[in-house]
Design an enzyme around this catalytic site. Structure first.
Site, PDB file in Angstrom:
ATOM      1  N   GLY A  10       1.098  -1.359   0.182  1.00  0.00           N
ATOM      2  CA  GLY A  10      -0.142   0.064   0.043  1.00  0.00           C
ATOM      3  C   GLY A  10       0.878   1.207  -0.023  1.00  0.00           C
ATOM      4  O   GLY A  10       0.413   2.256   0.345  1.00  0.00           O
ATOM      5  N   ILE A  15      -1.724   7.217   2.601  1.00  0.00           N
ATOM      6  CA  ILE A  15      -1.028   7.213   3.939  1.00  0.00           C
ATOM      7  C   ILE A  15       0.360   6.685   3.799  1.00  0.00           C
ATOM      8  O   ILE A  15       1.349   7.013   4.172  1.00  0.00           O
ATOM      9  CB  ILE A  15      -1.673   6.735   5.103  1.00  0.00           C
ATOM     10  N   GLY A  16       0.219   5.414   2.770  1.00  0.00           N
ATOM     11  CA  GLY A  16       1.492   4.809   2.498  1.00  0.00           C
ATOM     12  C   GLY A  16       2.588   5.624   1.791  1.00  0.00           C
ATOM     13  O   GLY A  16       3.526   5.412   2.130  1.00  0.00           O
ATOM     14  N   LYS A 131     -10.353  -4.891  11.072  1.00  0.00           N
ATOM     15  CA  LYS A 131      -9.038  -4.556  11.616  1.00  0.00           C
ATOM     16  C   LYS A 131      -8.905  -5.357  12.991  1.00  0.00           C
ATOM     17  O   LYS A 131      -7.939  -6.058  13.402  1.00  0.00           O
ATOM     18  CB  LYS A 131      -8.790  -3.060  12.095  1.00  0.00           C
TER      19      LYS A 131
HETATM   20  N1  LIG Z   1      -6.873   8.309  10.634  1.00  0.00           N
HETATM   21  C1  LIG Z   1      -7.559   8.591   9.604  1.00  0.00           C
HETATM   22  O1  LIG Z   1      -8.082   9.629   9.503  1.00  0.00           O
HETATM   23  C2  LIG Z   1      -7.385   7.800   8.353  1.00  0.00           C
HETATM   24  C3  LIG Z   1      -7.856   8.226   7.170  1.00  0.00           C
HETATM   25  C4  LIG Z   1      -7.909   7.389   6.004  1.00  0.00           C
HETATM   26  C5  LIG Z   1      -7.049   6.146   6.174  1.00  0.00           C
HETATM   27  N2  LIG Z   1      -6.930   5.694   7.159  1.00  0.00           N
HETATM   28  C6  LIG Z   1      -6.462   4.480   7.472  1.00  0.00           C
HETATM   29  O2  LIG Z   1      -4.933   4.018   6.767  1.00  0.00           O
HETATM   30  C7  LIG Z   1      -4.960   2.991   6.159  1.00  0.00           C
HETATM   31  C8  LIG Z   1      -4.465   3.110   4.512  1.00  0.00           C
HETATM   32  O3  LIG Z   1      -5.512   3.780   4.181  1.00  0.00           O
HETATM   33  P1  LIG Z   1      -5.459   4.494   2.675  1.00  0.00           P
HETATM   34  O4  LIG Z   1      -6.700   5.566   2.600  1.00  0.00           O
HETATM   35  O5  LIG Z   1      -4.165   5.220   2.832  1.00  0.00           O
HETATM   36  O6  LIG Z   1      -5.542   3.446   1.526  1.00  0.00           O
HETATM   37  P2  LIG Z   1      -5.952   3.749   0.005  1.00  0.00           P
HETATM   38  O7  LIG Z   1      -5.242   5.008  -0.389  1.00  0.00           O
HETATM   39  O8  LIG Z   1      -7.328   3.542  -0.314  1.00  0.00           O
HETATM   40  O9  LIG Z   1      -4.988   2.382  -0.420  1.00  0.00           O
HETATM   41  C9  LIG Z   1      -3.663   2.185  -0.186  1.00  0.00           C
HETATM   42  C10 LIG Z   1      -3.167   1.002  -1.069  1.00  0.00           C
HETATM   43  O10 LIG Z   1      -3.842  -0.156  -0.895  1.00  0.00           O
HETATM   44  C11 LIG Z   1      -3.877  -1.101  -2.188  1.00  0.00           C
HETATM   45  N3  LIG Z   1      -5.120  -1.297  -2.276  1.00  0.00           N
HETATM   46  C12 LIG Z   1      -6.266  -0.321  -2.317  1.00  0.00           C
HETATM   47  N4  LIG Z   1      -7.415  -1.345  -2.553  1.00  0.00           N
HETATM   48  C13 LIG Z   1      -7.003  -2.396  -2.664  1.00  0.00           C
HETATM   49  C14 LIG Z   1      -7.682  -3.607  -2.973  1.00  0.00           C
HETATM   50  N5  LIG Z   1      -8.971  -3.679  -3.210  1.00  0.00           N
HETATM   51  N6  LIG Z   1      -7.022  -4.623  -3.206  1.00  0.00           N
HETATM   52  C15 LIG Z   1      -5.443  -4.646  -3.016  1.00  0.00           C
HETATM   53  N7  LIG Z   1      -4.767  -3.650  -2.934  1.00  0.00           N
HETATM   54  C16 LIG Z   1      -5.475  -2.629  -2.706  1.00  0.00           C
HETATM   55  C17 LIG Z   1      -3.246   0.055  -3.252  1.00  0.00           C
HETATM   56  O11 LIG Z   1      -1.789  -0.075  -3.442  1.00  0.00           O
HETATM   57  P3  LIG Z   1      -1.092  -0.706  -4.668  1.00  0.00           P
HETATM   58  O12 LIG Z   1      -2.196  -0.542  -5.854  1.00  0.00           O
HETATM   59  O13 LIG Z   1       0.105  -0.107  -4.625  1.00  0.00           O
HETATM   60  O14 LIG Z   1      -0.926  -2.280  -4.301  1.00  0.00           O
HETATM   61  C18 LIG Z   1      -3.749   1.320  -2.602  1.00  0.00           C
HETATM   62  O15 LIG Z   1      -2.797   2.390  -2.881  1.00  0.00           O
HETATM   63  C19 LIG Z   1      -6.155   2.150   6.495  1.00  0.00           C
HETATM   64  O16 LIG Z   1      -6.235   1.347   7.524  1.00  0.00           O
HETATM   65  C20 LIG Z   1      -7.399   3.402   7.081  1.00  0.00           C
HETATM   66  O17 LIG Z   1      -8.102   2.791   7.684  1.00  0.00           O
HETATM   67  C21 LIG Z   1      -6.902   6.452   8.431  1.00  0.00           C
END
Ligand SMILES: NC(=O)c1ccc[n+]([C@@H]2O[C@H](COP(=O)([O-])OP(=O)(O)OC[C@H]3O[C@@H](n4cnc5c(N)ncnc54)[C@H](OP(=O)(O)O)[C@@H]3O)[C@@H](O)[C@H]2O)c1
Length: 317
Positions: A10, A15-16, A131
């Site tokens: 990710g 966030i990644g 989670k």
């Molecule tokens: N604290 C807060 O306010 C907050 C806000 C948002 C998110 N978060 C948390 O942060 C974490 C990451 O969230 P994010 O929003 O950064 O994630 P994201 O941008 O939606 O996805 C991260 C990466 O995961 C991979 N991915 C996404 N959907 C997929 C799927 N269906 N199958 C396989 N790979 C998939 C993709 O990477 P690749 O294509 O490179 O493989 C994507 O770039 C989560 O645990 C979320 O709950 C927290």
């Protein structure tokens, strides 16, 4: 733990990308830095991936559900950091099982949010379910002799907390141009802890580099700062008009609950926003002591900086 070989899932996501940037700013303190990314991202973000390769990042392209590809990616890796998105959280379970029978010794699952074990009610909150299942596998199924874990629990991302969600204004936010704000809580004075997205990266790197037995196999409830919607409002006013904004209202916890129930009943995927914001407003981001000190107390951003960045962002639109 310096010199470790790390693999990120990710890493190209919301966030990644902040986590990877922070790792690259400490590049010399790590051995191999690899990312595992989907063929789709390899196509859509090709230029970004090329830049990463120039910075000594190994880019592994594959399907996260392909067991052989994962086994090959784990070869020689010490630590896995997952930042997979909400829709892919369950896919971490096979990733963890495979890690336990590989060279991987430490797994940081995709957390970076609300403490999903904050209190007795947490087990029943709908957005926490995936989670919780991931934690159950790490804690109850996998032996510590095979794999350690750490949960980097950051609470809400400060930048996202400031933004209105379109069509969901009562869920709170600040509109700098319209001088409009909706504060969460009865009075807006309820305390909330926030973490900036840059600081999430800083905190993950601190977790990786300041590892002790006390910082492993537990949630690390960290944050940038603790504030309140009223304090955020005062900071916006200080940095903009110097006087009160005209359009400021509050959404109570009771009203958030009503909106939350209606959204879940209607099958609205944005219901998660109301639930999480209700939990945060109820005090679900507050701790007797945050865990920043356990991981070397890295320098954090301030509320003033976050508000200044938001004003700058809006004025450049
Ligand atoms: N604290 C807060 O306010 C907050 C806000 C948002 C998110 N978060 C948390 O942060 C974490 C990451 O969230 P994010 O929003 O950064 O994630 P994201 O941008 O939606 O996805 C991260 C990466 O995961 C991979 N991915 C996404 N959907 C997929 C799927 N269906 N199958 C396989 N790979 C998939 C993709 O990477 P690749 O294509 O490179 O493989 C994507 O770039 C989560 O645990 C979320 O709950 C927290």
């Amino acid at each position: 733990m310096a010199g470790q070989n790390i693999l990120l899932f990710g890493a190209t996501g919301q966030i990644g990308s902040f986590i990877l940037t922070a790792i690259l700013s400490a590049r010399t303190q790590f051995g191999r830095v690899a990312i595992f990314t989907s063929p789709r991202t390899a196509e859509t973000k090709a230029a970004y991936l090329e830049k990463l390769k120039e910075q000594n990042v190994e880019v592994i392209i594959g399907d996260v559900e392909d067991e052989n590809a994962i086994k090959a990616a784990y070869d020689g890796i010490d630590t896995v950091i997952s930042a997979l998105g909400r829709n892919a959280l369950a896919q971490q379970i096979p990733l963890i099982r495979l890690a336990a029978s590989s060279s991987v010794k430490w797994f940081l699952p995709s957390e970076y949010g609300t403490d999903i074990a904050y209190g007795p009610a947490s087990a029943h909150e709908k957005p926490h379910q995936q989670k919780l299942k991931v934690r159950a596998v790490l804690e109850k199924e996998i032996s510590r002799a095979d794999l350690d874990y750490s949960y980097v629990v950051t609470g809400p991302f400060a930048e996202m907390y400031l933004h209105f969600t379109p069509g969901m204004e009562e869920a709170g936010g600040w509109d700098v141009k319209a001088r409009k704000a909706v504060l969460l809580g009865e009075t807006g004075k309820e305390r909330v802890s926030l973490t900036t997205m840059k600081d999430v990266g800083t905190l993950v790197v601190a977790t990786l580099l300041h590892s002790t037995p006390e910082s492993r196999n537990r949630p690390l409830c960290v944050n940038s700062f603790t504030t309140s919607p009223a304090e955020i409002q005062a900071e916006f006013e200080r940095q903009t008009t110097g006087k009160p904004w005209d359009d400021v209202s509050c959404t109570s916890v009771e009203r958030l609950r009503e909106l939350e129930t209606a959204a879940w009943e209607a099958g609205n995927p944005a219901a998660t926003v109301f639930t999480l914001r209700r939990i945060w407003t109820e005090g679900g981001t507050l701790y007797n002591q945050r865990a920043n000190g356990l991981i070397g107390e890295p320098k954090m951003m301030s509320l003033g900086e976050v508000v200044a960045n938001e004003i700058k962002r809006v004025s450049s639109l």
